[in-house]
Design a protein around this motif. Structure first.
Motif, PDB file in Angstrom:
ATOM      1  N   ASN A  65       0.805  -1.226   0.000  1.00  0.00           N
ATOM      2  CA  ASN A  65       0.000   0.000   0.000  1.00  0.00           C
ATOM      3  C   ASN A  65       0.834   1.270   0.000  1.00  0.00           C
ATOM      4  O   ASN A  65       0.296   2.370   0.102  1.00  0.00           O
ATOM      5  CB  ASN A  65      -0.955   0.009   1.191  1.00  0.00           C
ATOM      6  CG  ASN A  65      -0.245  -0.136   2.521  1.00  0.00           C
ATOM      7  OD1 ASN A  65       0.966  -0.351   2.588  1.00  0.00           O
ATOM      8  ND2 ASN A  65      -0.992  -0.031   3.597  1.00  0.00           N
ATOM      9  N   THR A 116      -4.062  -3.608   2.068  1.00  0.00           N
ATOM     10  CA  THR A 116      -4.915  -2.433   2.241  1.00  0.00           C
ATOM     11  C   THR A 116      -5.373  -2.375   3.692  1.00  0.00           C
ATOM     12  O   THR A 116      -4.916  -3.135   4.535  1.00  0.00           O
ATOM     13  CB  THR A 116      -6.109  -2.478   1.266  1.00  0.00           C
ATOM     14  OG1 THR A 116      -6.782  -1.208   1.274  1.00  0.00           O
ATOM     15  CG2 THR A 116      -7.108  -3.561   1.636  1.00  0.00           C
ATOM     16  N   GLN A 117      -6.303  -1.456   3.992  1.00  0.00           N
ATOM     17  CA  GLN A 117      -6.860  -1.336   5.337  1.00  0.00           C
ATOM     18  C   GLN A 117      -8.196  -2.072   5.399  1.00  0.00           C
ATOM     19  O   GLN A 117      -8.909  -2.192   4.384  1.00  0.00           O
ATOM     20  CB  GLN A 117      -7.055   0.137   5.714  1.00  0.00           C
ATOM     21  CG  GLN A 117      -5.837   1.018   5.446  1.00  0.00           C
ATOM     22  CD  GLN A 117      -4.583   0.500   6.130  1.00  0.00           C
ATOM     23  OE1 GLN A 117      -4.561   0.277   7.330  1.00  0.00           O
ATOM     24  NE2 GLN A 117      -3.524   0.317   5.352  1.00  0.00           N
ATOM     25  N   ASP A 120     -11.191  -0.130   4.081  1.00  0.00           N
ATOM     26  CA  ASP A 120     -11.173  -0.019   2.626  1.00  0.00           C
ATOM     27  C   ASP A 120     -11.630  -1.315   1.969  1.00  0.00           C
ATOM     28  O   ASP A 120     -12.284  -1.299   0.922  1.00  0.00           O
ATOM     29  CB  ASP A 120      -9.770   0.347   2.131  1.00  0.00           C
ATOM     30  CG  ASP A 120      -9.440   1.811   2.362  1.00  0.00           C
ATOM     31  OD1 ASP A 120     -10.369   2.599   2.627  1.00  0.00           O
ATOM     32  OD2 ASP A 120      -8.249   2.175   2.286  1.00  0.00           O
ATOM     33  N   ASN A 141      -4.224  -0.374  14.618  1.00  0.00           N
ATOM     34  CA  ASN A 141      -3.970   0.565  13.535  1.00  0.00           C
ATOM     35  C   ASN A 141      -2.987   1.644  13.978  1.00  0.00           C
ATOM     36  O   ASN A 141      -3.164   2.245  15.042  1.00  0.00           O
ATOM     37  CB  ASN A 141      -5.282   1.194  13.093  1.00  0.00           C
ATOM     38  CG  ASN A 141      -5.197   1.797  11.709  1.00  0.00           C
ATOM     39  OD1 ASN A 141      -4.492   2.774  11.495  1.00  0.00           O
ATOM     40  ND2 ASN A 141      -5.920   1.219  10.772  1.00  0.00           N
ATOM     41  N   GLN A 143      -2.501   4.619  12.714  1.00  0.00           N
ATOM     42  CA  GLN A 143      -2.920   5.988  12.434  1.00  0.00           C
ATOM     43  C   GLN A 143      -3.388   6.692  13.698  1.00  0.00           C
ATOM     44  O   GLN A 143      -3.905   6.063  14.617  1.00  0.00           O
ATOM     45  CB  GLN A 143      -4.069   6.001  11.418  1.00  0.00           C
ATOM     46  CG  GLN A 143      -3.675   5.525  10.034  1.00  0.00           C
ATOM     47  CD  GLN A 143      -4.857   5.470   9.102  1.00  0.00           C
ATOM     48  OE1 GLN A 143      -5.932   5.015   9.488  1.00  0.00           O
ATOM     49  NE2 GLN A 143      -4.671   5.922   7.878  1.00  0.00           N
ATOM     50  N   TYR A 208       0.988   9.001  11.380  1.00  0.00           N
ATOM     51  CA  TYR A 208       1.301   7.621  11.751  1.00  0.00           C
ATOM     52  C   TYR A 208       2.283   7.641  12.919  1.00  0.00           C
ATOM     53  O   TYR A 208       3.291   8.351  12.870  1.00  0.00           O
ATOM     54  CB  TYR A 208       1.944   6.873  10.578  1.00  0.00           C
ATOM     55  CG  TYR A 208       0.985   6.201   9.648  1.00  0.00           C
ATOM     56  CD1 TYR A 208       1.059   4.831   9.429  1.00  0.00           C
ATOM     57  CD2 TYR A 208       0.002   6.917   8.976  1.00  0.00           C
ATOM     58  CE1 TYR A 208       0.183   4.189   8.575  1.00  0.00           C
ATOM     59  CE2 TYR A 208      -0.875   6.288   8.110  1.00  0.00           C
ATOM     60  CZ  TYR A 208      -0.780   4.933   7.913  1.00  0.00           C
ATOM     61  OH  TYR A 208      -1.646   4.298   7.059  1.00  0.00           O
ATOM     62  N   TYR A 236      -8.311  -3.335  11.261  1.00  0.00           N
ATOM     63  CA  TYR A 236      -7.023  -3.979  11.016  1.00  0.00           C
ATOM     64  C   TYR A 236      -6.287  -3.190   9.934  1.00  0.00           C
ATOM     65  O   TYR A 236      -6.886  -2.730   8.965  1.00  0.00           O
ATOM     66  CB  TYR A 236      -7.225  -5.413  10.529  1.00  0.00           C
ATOM     67  CG  TYR A 236      -7.740  -6.379  11.565  1.00  0.00           C
ATOM     68  CD1 TYR A 236      -6.983  -6.726  12.676  1.00  0.00           C
ATOM     69  CD2 TYR A 236      -8.991  -6.977  11.410  1.00  0.00           C
ATOM     70  CE1 TYR A 236      -7.453  -7.635  13.615  1.00  0.00           C
ATOM     71  CE2 TYR A 236      -9.475  -7.887  12.343  1.00  0.00           C
ATOM     72  CZ  TYR A 236      -8.705  -8.209  13.444  1.00  0.00           C
ATOM     73  OH  TYR A 236      -9.174  -9.102  14.377  1.00  0.00           O
ATOM     74  N   ALA A 237      -4.981  -3.053  10.108  1.00  0.00           N
ATOM     75  CA  ALA A 237      -4.185  -2.296   9.139  1.00  0.00           C
ATOM     76  C   ALA A 237      -3.257  -3.222   8.357  1.00  0.00           C
ATOM     77  O   ALA A 237      -2.843  -4.269   8.848  1.00  0.00           O
ATOM     78  CB  ALA A 237      -3.371  -1.216   9.846  1.00  0.00           C
ATOM     79  N   ASN A 238      -2.949  -2.809   7.142  1.00  0.00           N
ATOM     80  CA  ASN A 238      -2.045  -3.551   6.266  1.00  0.00           C
ATOM     81  C   ASN A 238      -2.445  -5.020   6.153  1.00  0.00           C
ATOM     82  O   ASN A 238      -1.615  -5.924   6.301  1.00  0.00           O
ATOM     83  CB  ASN A 238      -0.596  -3.412   6.736  1.00  0.00           C
ATOM     84  CG  ASN A 238      -0.043  -2.018   6.496  1.00  0.00           C
ATOM     85  OD1 ASN A 238      -0.803  -1.072   6.269  1.00  0.00           O
ATOM     86  ND2 ASN A 238       1.263  -1.873   6.560  1.00  0.00           N
TER      87      ASN A 238
END
Length: 351
Positions: A65, A116-117, A120, A141, A143, A208, A236-238
């Motif tokens: 990403n 992705t996130q 998304d 996450n 962020q 971040y 959840y991220a990545n």
């Protein structure tokens, strides 16, 4: 230094707009009636193989990403240490960036795997794009909202009375505003620059925990951060994902990819300094000091939470259902679906 500041300041803006770019491209292709016979489903229905010595490898591409960075450490560790090759994969990692949408590439068959996130992914599925999460590399996450330490902010409700820079339509900001009754904030569009934040001690900006605080500290600016996850909005991220078709037709490749990726993340935990030097070859705009900060800042986010007991990549129905309810409430998706169609843990290695 200036290039690194720009590098990280545009990162969040890109992530929040990449899905819109994806949908635009897909709609444009559909309306024109054009298809790309050489690329469509090239990784979903058929796979290419090469021979290395006496071993036959399957050619596979994954798209991250963003440009190579510690947040992708496990993927590059698997590449550097030969874990993908051991799993029978001839792996290509294509970095994301302003002109790259992993969702477009995976959904059209140009790549087999993407990153992705979680929010998304749910929004993409609500638009008819059949992608499925197969591992979550970040349990928490990274962020958050960055503020000047001198302001004494300690809670989201303390943001009232401040100027807050966020990307237009950001789901986490809509959630935080409603939950903490932020009726007295001056909302400003995040433009990809930290200049306004730097020049205004009362300003707050998205960022971040793995990146901007370090860059700002290099300028002598003391900051702290409220992680969005602490607000109750914690997608959840990545996440690693592929298509429903790939899971149906090539479960062996999906399993090989996931297991090698998780092996890479387990290696990265104790050997991040080694792998960061490898990352530098793919992204010379980074620095060793910056990557060290990012690696250490993300340790609990990747290896803590449910991953501590169940291993890196683990996901729960509860988390996915909660996120779906939040997106419905925010009107970012219009209908609920069974989360068993959204994610799977079946390809994760057993502990």
């Amino acid at each position: 230094m200036e290039s690194r500041k720009l590098y990280f300041s545009v990162k969040l803006l890109f992530m929040l707009t990449s899905l819109l770019l994806t949908l635009f491209i897909l709609v444009a292709c559909t309306s024109s009636g054009e298809t790309n016979g050489s690329n469509t489903n090239s990784n979903n229905s058929e796979t290419d193989s090469i021979e290395t010595g006496n071993k036959k490898l399957t050619a596979v591409k994954q798209v991250t990403n963003w440009f190579a960075e510690p947040e992708h450490g496990g993927q590059y560790a698997a590449l550097a240490k030969g874990f993908y090759e051991e799993a029978g994969l001839d792996m290509t990692i294509e970095p994301g960036g302003p002109q790259v949408s992993s969702i477009t590439q995976v959904s059209t068959g140009e790549a087999m795997f993407g990153m992705t996130q979680a929010d998304d992914l749910l929004i993409a599925r609500s638009q008819g794009i059949p992608i499925v999460a197969i591992a979550a590399t970040f349990q928490t996450n990274p962020q958050g909202l960055i503020y000047h330490k001198s302001q004494g902010i300690s809670h989201f409700s303390d943001l009232n009375g401040h100027t807050v820079y966020t990307a237009p339509g950001a789901g986490y900001w809509q959630y935080i505003k409603a939950k903490y009754e932020l009726t007295n904030v001056k909302e400003m569009n995040y433009t990809g620059s930290l200049a306004n934040f730097v020049n205004d001690p009362g300003a707050v900006t998205q960022g971040y925990i793995t990146a901007e605080p370090f860059s700002l500290a290099e300028q002598g600016i003391e900051t702290d951060i409220l992680l969005n996850a602490e607000s109750g909005y914690n997608p959840y991220a990545n996440i690693l994902y592929t298509t429903e078709e790939t899971i149906k037709n090539h479960p062996d490749i999906v399993k090989a990819f996931v297991e090698a990726s998780i092996k890479g993340w387990n290696y990265y935990k104790d050997n991040y300094e080694e792998i960061n030097k490898f990352l530098l070859e793919y992204n010379p705009d980074l620095s060793i000091d910056l990557m060290k900060h990012g690696s250490e800042a993300q340790m609990d986010l990747v290896y803590g939470g449910d991953a501590e007991a169940n291993g890196v990549g683990y996901m729960t129905e509860e988390r996915w259902n909660l996120l779906m309810e939040q997106l419905l409430e925010l009107k970012l998706i219009s209908k609920k679906e069974d989360v068993k169609n959204v994610f799977t843990n079946e390809f994760l290695p057993s502990n």
